[in-house]
Scaffold this active site. Structure first.
Site, PDB file in Angstrom:
ATOM      1  N   ASP A  67      -3.025   3.353  -3.670  1.00 36.92           N
ATOM      2  CA  ASP A  67      -2.030   4.440  -3.386  1.00 36.92           C
ATOM      3  C   ASP A  67      -1.097   3.936  -5.022  1.00 36.92           C
ATOM      4  OD1 ASP A  67      -0.720   2.018  -2.720  1.00 36.92           O
ATOM      5  OD2 ASP A  67      -0.368   2.767  -0.923  1.00 36.92           O
ATOM      6  N   ASN A 136       6.058   0.802   9.661  1.00 37.93           N
ATOM      7  CA  ASN A 136       5.594   2.197  10.625  1.00 37.93           C
ATOM      8  C   ASN A 136       4.351   2.433  10.520  1.00 37.93           C
ATOM      9  OD1 ASN A 136       5.076   2.793   8.135  1.00 37.93           O
ATOM     10  ND2 ASN A 136       6.086   4.353   8.269  1.00 37.93           N
ATOM     11  N   HIS A 138       1.684   2.595   8.570  1.00 40.05           N
ATOM     12  CA  HIS A 138       1.015   2.673   7.724  1.00 40.05           C
ATOM     13  C   HIS A 138       0.294   2.298   7.234  1.00 40.05           C
ATOM     14  CE1 HIS A 138       3.964   1.973   4.125  1.00 40.05           C
ATOM     15  NE2 HIS A 138       3.392   0.964   4.511  1.00 40.05           N
ATOM     16  N   GLU A 143       1.869   8.271   5.506  1.00 41.08           N
ATOM     17  CA  GLU A 143       3.128   7.410   6.786  1.00 41.08           C
ATOM     18  C   GLU A 143       2.583   8.185   8.376  1.00 41.08           C
ATOM     19  OE1 GLU A 143       4.584   5.792   5.550  1.00 41.08           O
ATOM     20  OE2 GLU A 143       5.831   6.065   4.217  1.00 41.08           O
TER      21      GLU A 143
END
Ligand code: PGA
Length: 241
Positions: A67, A136, A138, A143
């Site tokens: 990413d 979170n 991810h 996400e």
């Protein structure tokens, strides 16, 4: 899916580097994707150390970005390119011609993402995906709410991701809002997945990822459906299991 717990961050870094090196030793022209962030820094140190001692040769390896922030120049210190060259590729013998990059896509980020999947397929698919986990849940920049069938694409970063990443920039507003990321299905297509997590701050999300309901609300739970995935944790990251 396996869970492997080691004592501390140094052991986590060595274990992760050993897995990467074993993959390269077994298949010198293997296809890898490797993460950015704080967690893998120790793994990169170990890989560079091993390379300097002649214990690993990356010259035939194909590397795909996992990413990156979108719309940044390579020269931008926030870019994935700057991160990887600074910590890894600039210090070992990865062949630049075998490094498929999401960076440097400029305004054509969406078009770049579409071609990327084809490039992974043409390279024979990913042998090993090393990834991190966000607070979170991810994985890469997928996400919460990302589809398990998602592929490489342009995404807007979650607020929690931006605040976690603000530790790398001088002012919080400098964290880019957009990313380019392999999708969850792209990561799941890898023959082996290694997720790294370290420290108490990750303990709750690691527990949710391993013991909670498999759900797109916690993207890392996707790994539970992969037959050759492993959560490699230090004791602190495993402390809520
Ligand atoms: P970190 O990032 O290693 O800096 O905690 C992990 C991630 O967001 O995937």
């Amino acid at each position: 899916m396996d869970v492997r717990i080691v004592g501390n961050y140094a052991e986590l870094s060595s274990a992760a580097a050993d897995i990467v090196m074993a993959t390269v030793a077994q298949k010198p022209d293997c296809v890898l994707t490797l993460p950015s962030g704080g967690t893998p820094l120790g793994m990169y140190e170990k890989l560079v150390e091993a390379y300097n001692c002649g214990r690993v040769d990356f010259s035939k390896v194909t590397l795909f970005d996992l990413d990156t922030y979108a719309f940044l120049e390579d020269s931008d210190p926030r870019s994935n390119y700057s991160y990887l060259t600074g910590h890894f590729t600039g210090k070992v013998n990865v062949n630049p011609a075998r490094w498929f990059r999401l960076d440097g896509a400029g305004q054509n980020a969406q078009a770049r993402a579409a071609r990327y999947e084809q490039e992974i397929l043409s390279a024979g698919g990913l042998d090993l995906a090393v990834i991190g986990i966000g607070h979170n849940g991810h994985i890469a920049y997928n996400e919460p709410g990302s589809s398990f069938s998602s592929r490489t694409r342009l995404v807007e970063l979650a607020g929690t991701t931006k605040s976690a990443n603000s530790r790398w920039v001088s002012t919080p507003g400098d964290v880019p809002a957009w990313g380019l990321t392999m999708g969850i299905a792209t990561i799941m297509s890898a023959r082996r997945i290694l997720l790294l997590a370290s420290g108490e701050g990750k303990a709750n999300i690691v527990a949710r990822a391993i013991k909670g309901q498999v759900s797109e609300d916690v993207p890392a739970t996707a790994l539970r459906n992969h037959e050759n995935s492993c959560f490699l944790l230090d004791e602190k990251a495993a402390s809520a299991l």
